[in-house]
Write a protein that holds these residues in place. Structure first.
Motif, PDB file in Angstrom:
ATOM      1  N   CYS A   4       0.837  -1.185   0.000  1.00 40.53           N
ATOM      2  CA  CYS A   4       0.000   0.000   0.000  1.00 40.53           C
ATOM      3  C   CYS A   4       0.878   1.244   0.000  1.00 40.53           C
ATOM      4  CB  CYS A   4      -0.915  -0.011   1.220  1.00 40.53           C
ATOM      5  SG  CYS A   4      -2.083   1.347   1.236  1.00 40.53           S
ATOM      6  N   ARG A   5       0.691   2.084  -1.003  1.00 41.47           N
ATOM      7  CA  ARG A   5       1.433   3.333  -1.158  1.00 41.47           C
ATOM      8  C   ARG A   5       2.940   3.086  -1.138  1.00 41.47           C
ATOM      9  NH1 ARG A   5      -2.133   8.013   1.612  1.00 41.47           N
ATOM     10  NH2 ARG A   5      -0.709   9.270   0.376  1.00 41.47           N
ATOM     11  N   LEU A   6       3.336   2.005  -1.765  1.00 40.11           N
ATOM     12  CA  LEU A   6       4.744   1.614  -1.874  1.00 40.11           C
ATOM     13  C   LEU A   6       5.525   2.559  -2.778  1.00 40.11           C
ATOM     14  CD1 LEU A   6       7.014  -0.643  -1.576  1.00 40.11           C
ATOM     15  CD2 LEU A   6       6.075  -1.588  -3.692  1.00 40.11           C
ATOM     16  N   LEU A   7       4.888   3.070  -3.821  1.00 40.41           N
ATOM     17  CA  LEU A   7       5.615   3.781  -4.869  1.00 40.41           C
ATOM     18  C   LEU A   7       5.599   5.297  -4.756  1.00 40.41           C
ATOM     19  CD1 LEU A   7       4.399   1.670  -7.910  1.00 40.41           C
ATOM     20  CD2 LEU A   7       6.335   1.258  -6.385  1.00 40.41           C
ATOM     21  N   GLU A   8       4.773   5.861  -3.889  1.00 45.04           N
ATOM     22  CA  GLU A   8       4.585   7.309  -3.916  1.00 45.04           C
ATOM     23  C   GLU A   8       5.847   8.101  -3.579  1.00 45.04           C
ATOM     24  OE1 GLU A   8       1.441   8.542  -1.303  1.00 45.04           O
ATOM     25  OE2 GLU A   8       2.710   8.479   0.441  1.00 45.04           O
ATOM     26  N   GLN A   9       6.757   7.542  -2.826  1.00 49.48           N
ATOM     27  CA  GLN A   9       7.981   8.262  -2.479  1.00 49.48           C
ATOM     28  C   GLN A   9       9.173   7.802  -3.310  1.00 49.48           C
ATOM     29  OE1 GLN A   9       8.597   8.183   1.758  1.00 49.48           O
ATOM     30  NE2 GLN A   9       6.680   9.208   2.181  1.00 49.48           N
ATOM     31  N   LEU A  10       8.899   7.124  -4.407  1.00 50.18           N
ATOM     32  CA  LEU A  10       9.966   6.617  -5.266  1.00 50.18           C
ATOM     33  C   LEU A  10       9.886   7.250  -6.655  1.00 50.18           C
ATOM     34  CD1 LEU A  10       9.704   2.811  -4.414  1.00 50.18           C
ATOM     35  CD2 LEU A  10      11.306   4.470  -3.446  1.00 50.18           C
ATOM     36  N   ALA A  11      11.022   7.715  -7.145  1.00 43.53           N
ATOM     37  CA  ALA A  11      11.102   8.175  -8.530  1.00 43.53           C
ATOM     38  C   ALA A  11      10.827   6.978  -9.443  1.00 43.53           C
ATOM     39  CB  ALA A  11      12.480   8.770  -8.807  1.00 43.53           C
ATOM     40  N   ASP A  12      10.511   7.217 -10.697  1.00 46.95           N
ATOM     41  CA  ASP A  12      10.110   6.142 -11.606  1.00 46.95           C
ATOM     42  C   ASP A  12      11.094   4.978 -11.651  1.00 46.95           C
ATOM     43  OD1 ASP A  12       7.840   7.594 -12.167  1.00 46.95           O
ATOM     44  OD2 ASP A  12       8.408   8.073 -14.227  1.00 46.95           O
ATOM     45  N   GLU A  13      12.384   5.262 -11.760  1.00 47.52           N
ATOM     46  CA  GLU A  13      13.382   4.187 -11.856  1.00 47.52           C
ATOM     47  C   GLU A  13      13.382   3.322 -10.594  1.00 47.52           C
ATOM     48  OE1 GLU A  13      14.251   7.516 -12.161  1.00 47.52           O
ATOM     49  OE2 GLU A  13      14.121   7.548 -14.354  1.00 47.52           O
ATOM     50  N   ASP A  14      13.257   3.960  -9.436  1.00 44.62           N
ATOM     51  CA  ASP A  14      13.216   3.213  -8.176  1.00 44.62           C
ATOM     52  C   ASP A  14      11.898   2.460  -8.027  1.00 44.62           C
ATOM     53  OD1 ASP A  14      15.775   4.095  -7.419  1.00 44.62           O
ATOM     54  OD2 ASP A  14      14.954   5.927  -6.553  1.00 44.62           O
ATOM     55  N   ALA A  15      10.811   3.031  -8.541  1.00 42.99           N
ATOM     56  CA  ALA A  15       9.515   2.352  -8.503  1.00 42.99           C
ATOM     57  C   ALA A  15       9.554   1.078  -9.342  1.00 42.99           C
ATOM     58  CB  ALA A  15       8.412   3.290  -8.990  1.00 42.99           C
ATOM     59  N   VAL A  16      10.188   1.146 -10.499  1.00 43.84           N
ATOM     60  CA  VAL A  16      10.336  -0.036 -11.355  1.00 43.84           C
ATOM     61  C   VAL A  16      11.116  -1.112 -10.609  1.00 43.84           C
ATOM     62  CG1 VAL A  16      11.421  -0.942 -13.457  1.00 43.84           C
ATOM     63  CG2 VAL A  16      10.139   1.205 -13.538  1.00 43.84           C
ATOM     64  N   LEU A  17      12.210  -0.735  -9.973  1.00 46.79           N
ATOM     65  CA  LEU A  17      13.029  -1.691  -9.226  1.00 46.79           C
ATOM     66  C   LEU A  17      12.234  -2.309  -8.075  1.00 46.79           C
ATOM     67  CD1 LEU A  17      15.766  -3.033  -8.718  1.00 46.79           C
ATOM     68  CD2 LEU A  17      16.394  -1.027  -7.367  1.00 46.79           C
ATOM     69  N   ALA A  18      11.489  -1.490  -7.327  1.00 48.04           N
ATOM     70  CA  ALA A  18      10.695  -2.005  -6.204  1.00 48.04           C
ATOM     71  C   ALA A  18       9.649  -3.003  -6.686  1.00 48.04           C
ATOM     72  CB  ALA A  18      10.034  -0.856  -5.460  1.00 48.04           C
ATOM     73  N   LEU A  19       8.964  -2.679  -7.782  1.00 47.54           N
ATOM     74  CA  LEU A  19       7.973  -3.618  -8.322  1.00 47.54           C
ATOM     75  C   LEU A  19       8.626  -4.895  -8.816  1.00 47.54           C
ATOM     76  CD1 LEU A  19       5.401  -1.431 -10.297  1.00 47.54           C
ATOM     77  CD2 LEU A  19       5.082  -2.627  -8.130  1.00 47.54           C
TER      78      LEU A  19
END
Length: 101
Positions: A4-19
């Motif tokens: 839940c709300r995992l990506l909101e504090q991540l820039a796109d590149e970091d969001a891709v890595l987290a997913l």
């Protein structure tokens, strides 16, 4: 697996890595459930509070409140496809993401 709300504090590149990292833990036939605030969810544009939240996220992390297209692009870059999505209220959407394989 759910986030839940995992990506909101991540820039796109970091969001891709987290997913990508979370998707690696999903068992065969499983899905990753993701709840995020989405611009335009519920068919409503960002209200004042949501717009301020977007600006804070953009200034602090380079992310901001993303659109549906942003989430689908990030998911695809992480090797995931959108299996289902539904608005759950208060500008939030539940995404069911499955491996694109």
């Amino acid at each position: 697996m759910a986030a839940c709300r995992l990506l909101e504090q991540l820039a796109d590149e970091d969001a891709v890595l987290a997913l990508r990292e979370n998707a690696a833990a999903v068992p065969e036939g499983g899905a990753l459930l993701l709840v995020e605030q989405v611009e335009g969810a519920d068919g409503i544009e960002l209200d004042t509070e949501a717009a301020l939240h977007h600006l804070r996220l953009k200034a602090a992390f380079g992310s901001g409140v993303r659109t549906e297209g942003d989430f689908e692009r990030i998911a695809a870059l992480a090797g995931l496809r959108v299996a289902a999505r539904r608005d759950i209220g208060w500008d939030h959407r539940l995404w069911e993401l499955a491996p694109a394989r």
